[in-house]
Motif scaffolding. Structure first.
Motif, PDB file in Angstrom:
ATOM      1  N   ARG A  32       3.491 -18.767 -12.660  1.00 50.35           N
ATOM      2  CA  ARG A  32       3.001 -18.121 -13.984  1.00 50.35           C
ATOM      3  C   ARG A  32       3.720 -18.121 -15.133  1.00 50.35           C
ATOM      4  NH1 ARG A  32       0.457 -13.834 -11.662  1.00 50.35           N
ATOM      5  NH2 ARG A  32       1.509 -13.157  -9.906  1.00 50.35           N
ATOM      6  N   LEU A  33       3.366 -17.659 -16.304  1.00 46.00           N
ATOM      7  CA  LEU A  33       4.519 -17.859 -17.376  1.00 46.00           C
ATOM      8  C   LEU A  33       5.394 -16.630 -17.592  1.00 46.00           C
ATOM      9  CD1 LEU A  33       2.323 -19.666 -20.219  1.00 46.00           C
ATOM     10  CD2 LEU A  33       4.351 -20.695 -18.773  1.00 46.00           C
ATOM     11  N   THR A  34       4.656 -15.504 -17.379  1.00 47.25           N
ATOM     12  CA  THR A  34       5.246 -14.249 -17.201  1.00 47.25           C
ATOM     13  C   THR A  34       5.440 -13.387 -16.107  1.00 47.25           C
ATOM     14  OG1 THR A  34       4.414 -13.946 -19.666  1.00 47.25           O
ATOM     15  CG2 THR A  34       5.129 -12.016 -18.666  1.00 47.25           C
ATOM     16  N   PRO A  35       6.408 -13.002 -15.537  1.00 48.03           N
ATOM     17  CA  PRO A  35       6.795 -12.174 -14.228  1.00 48.03           C
ATOM     18  C   PRO A  35       5.953 -10.992 -14.570  1.00 48.03           C
ATOM     19  CG  PRO A  35       8.674 -11.888 -15.835  1.00 48.03           C
ATOM     20  CD  PRO A  35       7.507 -13.049 -16.389  1.00 48.03           C
ATOM     21  N   GLN A  36       5.237 -10.665 -13.139  1.00 49.39           N
ATOM     22  CA  GLN A  36       4.673  -9.668 -12.914  1.00 49.39           C
ATOM     23  C   GLN A  36       5.204  -8.536 -11.760  1.00 49.39           C
ATOM     24  OE1 GLN A  36       0.314 -10.160 -12.384  1.00 49.39           O
ATOM     25  NE2 GLN A  36       0.221 -11.258 -14.366  1.00 49.39           N
ATOM     26  N   ILE A  37       4.860  -7.482 -11.684  1.00 47.29           N
ATOM     27  CA  ILE A  37       5.378  -6.620 -10.581  1.00 47.29           C
ATOM     28  C   ILE A  37       5.202  -7.332  -9.063  1.00 47.29           C
ATOM     29  CG2 ILE A  37       5.052  -4.636  -9.187  1.00 47.29           C
ATOM     30  CD1 ILE A  37       3.993  -3.181 -11.968  1.00 47.29           C
ATOM     31  N   GLY A  38       6.338  -7.482  -8.436  1.00 46.92           N
ATOM     32  CA  GLY A  38       6.226  -8.149  -7.309  1.00 46.92           C
ATOM     33  C   GLY A  38       6.779  -9.653  -7.279  1.00 46.92           C
ATOM     34  N   ASP A  39       6.772 -10.068  -8.788  1.00 49.46           N
ATOM     35  CA  ASP A  39       7.447 -11.518  -8.765  1.00 49.46           C
ATOM     36  C   ASP A  39       8.837 -11.558  -8.679  1.00 49.46           C
ATOM     37  OD1 ASP A  39       4.910 -12.439  -8.871  1.00 49.46           O
ATOM     38  OD2 ASP A  39       4.812 -12.635 -11.277  1.00 49.46           O
ATOM     39  N   THR A  40       9.304 -12.634  -8.061  1.00 48.51           N
ATOM     40  CA  THR A  40      10.931 -12.864  -8.005  1.00 48.51           C
ATOM     41  C   THR A  40      11.341 -14.048  -8.886  1.00 48.51           C
ATOM     42  OG1 THR A  40      10.821 -12.014  -5.661  1.00 48.51           O
ATOM     43  CG2 THR A  40      12.603 -13.575  -6.433  1.00 48.51           C
ATOM     44  N   LEU A  41      12.236 -13.599  -9.585  1.00 45.15           N
ATOM     45  CA  LEU A  41      12.938 -14.871 -10.451  1.00 45.15           C
ATOM     46  C   LEU A  41      13.977 -15.332  -9.493  1.00 45.15           C
ATOM     47  CD1 LEU A  41      12.760 -12.211 -13.071  1.00 45.15           C
ATOM     48  CD2 LEU A  41      12.086 -14.447 -13.735  1.00 45.15           C
ATOM     49  N   VAL A  42      14.219 -16.711  -9.702  1.00 40.78           N
ATOM     50  CA  VAL A  42      15.077 -17.226  -8.796  1.00 40.78           C
ATOM     51  C   VAL A  42      16.182 -18.299  -9.932  1.00 40.78           C
ATOM     52  CG1 VAL A  42      13.322 -17.857  -7.155  1.00 40.78           C
ATOM     53  CG2 VAL A  42      13.739 -19.583  -8.817  1.00 40.78           C
ATOM     54  N   THR A  43      17.072 -18.557  -9.017  1.00 37.17           N
ATOM     55  CA  THR A  43      18.345 -19.361  -9.736  1.00 37.17           C
ATOM     56  C   THR A  43      17.853 -20.875  -9.912  1.00 37.17           C
ATOM     57  OG1 THR A  43      19.432 -20.032  -7.670  1.00 37.17           O
ATOM     58  CG2 THR A  43      19.568 -17.846  -8.599  1.00 37.17           C
ATOM     59  N   ASN A  44      18.961 -21.455 -10.582  1.00 40.84           N
ATOM     60  CA  ASN A  44      18.858 -23.037 -10.795  1.00 40.84           C
ATOM     61  C   ASN A  44      18.956 -23.652  -9.368  1.00 40.84           C
ATOM     62  OD1 ASN A  44      21.442 -21.867 -10.853  1.00 40.84           O
ATOM     63  ND2 ASN A  44      22.475 -23.721 -11.556  1.00 40.84           N
ATOM     64  N   ARG A  45      19.373 -23.005  -8.293  1.00 34.02           N
ATOM     65  CA  ARG A  45      19.119 -23.418  -6.987  1.00 34.02           C
ATOM     66  C   ARG A  45      18.235 -22.742  -6.071  1.00 34.02           C
ATOM     67  NH1 ARG A  45      26.008 -22.661  -6.567  1.00 34.02           N
ATOM     68  NH2 ARG A  45      26.316 -24.108  -8.290  1.00 34.02           N
ATOM     69  N   ARG A  46      17.281 -22.487  -6.748  1.00 30.60           N
ATOM     70  CA  ARG A  46      16.126 -21.790  -6.393  1.00 30.60           C
ATOM     71  C   ARG A  46      16.144 -20.730  -5.374  1.00 30.60           C
ATOM     72  NH1 ARG A  46      12.209 -25.437  -8.262  1.00 30.60           N
ATOM     73  NH2 ARG A  46      12.991 -27.685  -8.898  1.00 30.60           N
ATOM     74  N   ARG A  47      17.018 -19.969  -5.584  1.00 33.14           N
ATOM     75  CA  ARG A  47      17.446 -18.528  -4.729  1.00 33.14           C
ATOM     76  C   ARG A  47      16.945 -17.458  -5.541  1.00 33.14           C
ATOM     77  NH1 ARG A  47      22.584 -17.515  -1.725  1.00 33.14           N
ATOM     78  NH2 ARG A  47      23.580 -17.733  -3.793  1.00 33.14           N
ATOM     79  N   ALA A  48      16.300 -16.387  -4.608  1.00 29.07           N
ATOM     80  CA  ALA A  48      15.942 -15.238  -5.083  1.00 29.07           C
ATOM     81  C   ALA A  48      17.102 -14.576  -5.802  1.00 29.07           C
ATOM     82  CB  ALA A  48      15.430 -14.257  -4.414  1.00 29.07           C
ATOM     83  N   ILE A  49      17.094 -14.030  -7.332  1.00 32.82           N
ATOM     84  CA  ILE A  49      17.914 -13.248  -7.791  1.00 32.82           C
ATOM     85  C   ILE A  49      17.572 -11.990  -8.306  1.00 32.82           C
ATOM     86  CG2 ILE A  49      17.846 -14.634 -10.064  1.00 32.82           C
ATOM     87  CD1 ILE A  49      20.857 -14.255 -10.332  1.00 32.82           C
ATOM     88  N   LEU A  50      16.419 -11.898  -8.787  1.00 36.26           N
ATOM     89  CA  LEU A  50      15.954 -10.552  -9.442  1.00 36.26           C
ATOM     90  C   LEU A  50      14.512 -10.369  -9.124  1.00 36.26           C
ATOM     91  CD1 LEU A  50      17.425 -10.268 -12.942  1.00 36.26           C
ATOM     92  CD2 LEU A  50      17.880  -8.908 -11.292  1.00 36.26           C
ATOM     93  N   THR A  51      13.896  -9.318  -8.704  1.00 38.48           N
ATOM     94  CA  THR A  51      12.414  -9.123  -8.415  1.00 38.48           C
ATOM     95  C   THR A  51      12.197  -7.905  -9.176  1.00 38.48           C
ATOM     96  OG1 THR A  51      12.371  -9.826  -6.120  1.00 38.48           O
ATOM     97  CG2 THR A  51      10.795  -8.416  -6.849  1.00 38.48           C
ATOM     98  N   VAL A  52      10.791  -8.217  -9.969  1.00 38.15           N
ATOM     99  CA  VAL A  52      10.458  -7.265 -10.762  1.00 38.15           C
ATOM    100  C   VAL A  52       9.720  -6.072  -9.816  1.00 38.15           C
ATOM    101  CG1 VAL A  52       8.620  -6.446 -12.609  1.00 38.15           C
ATOM    102  CG2 VAL A  52       9.691  -8.749 -12.728  1.00 38.15           C
ATOM    103  N   VAL A  53      10.380  -4.644  -9.870  1.00 38.45           N
ATOM    104  CA  VAL A  53       9.795  -3.747  -9.042  1.00 38.45           C
ATOM    105  C   VAL A  53       8.756  -2.845  -9.767  1.00 38.45           C
ATOM    106  CG1 VAL A  53      11.254  -4.179  -7.204  1.00 38.45           C
ATOM    107  CG2 VAL A  53      11.816  -2.507  -9.159  1.00 38.45           C
TER     108      VAL A  53
END
Length: 204
Positions: A67-88
């Motif tokens: 999706r284009l915009t993160p929603q609650i529960g979505d995880t943003l990832v790094t340029n190495r595709r690892r989780a870095i921040l999650t919208v809570v």
């Protein structure tokens, strides 16, 4: 699930209008970004605390979230595709942006600015320098509260934020990281309703 936190304004840290600030988060900590006056975009970056060449990536995050915009529960990832921040939590209407690059000297010159104009790119560099750090590049930011609607024909428009004073979004750190916020100084297109203001954040 929207895990709302109570924002203690007395403990909130200022993001001065037109400037940036950086802070360290440990894995498991959360940061709430408060749109104090309601119409302020906050450009946001996150870097692996032990390796600044790994950073939150909007293009990788869109592929992960689908999706284009993160929603609650979505995880943003790094340029190495690892989780870095999650919208809570998100008490705003959920309108944020992952498409637009940080403003810089070149953007302002194209818009007709003469002489120096504060920019989110410069704010990122200055905020990191205050911690003795430097970014290897300026990644595309997570533009919190930014309203860039995508029309059916694929065109984009810059519109004022739809968030209201005191609304916030809360992000959980999924690794030890350095987070950077810039209270966007853009005053030549209406992304800040033409009036850049302060914002605040709170680490819990």
């Amino acid at each position: 699930m929207n895990q709302r936190v109570t924002i203690d304004a007395s403990r909130a840290i200022l993001i001065p209008a037109r400037h940036g600030i950086a802070a360290r988060l440990r894995a498991g900590q959360s940061v709430s970004v408060l749109n104090t006056y309601g119409k302020q975009v906050v450009d946001t970056w996150a870097f692996n605390a032990s390796d600044m060449t790994e950073f939150m990536s909007m293009e990788h995050s869109r592929a992960a979230m689908l999706r284009l915009t993160p929603q609650i529960g979505d995880t943003l990832v790094t340029n190495r595709r690892r989780a870095i921040l999650t919208v809570v939590a998100d008490t705003t209407p959920g309108v944020h942006d992952t498409l637009i690059a940080a403003c810089d000297i070149h953007r302002y010159r194209q818009l007709g600015a003469v002489g120096h104009h504060d920019s989110c790119t410069d704010n990122l560099a200055a905020a990191l320098d205050a911690l003795g750090l430097a970014a290897p590049e300026t990644p595309a930011p997570l533009n919190l509260f930014m309203n860039v609607p995508v029309a059916d024909d694929g065109t984009l428009r810059f519109q004022p934020p739809v968030s209201e004073p005191g609304q916030y979004i809360t992000l959980r750190a999924d690794m030890d990281l350095v987070i950077v916020f810039s209270a966007c100084p853009q005053d030549m297109v209406p992304v800040n309703d033409m009036k850049p203001t302060d914002a605040h954040f709170l680490i819990t």
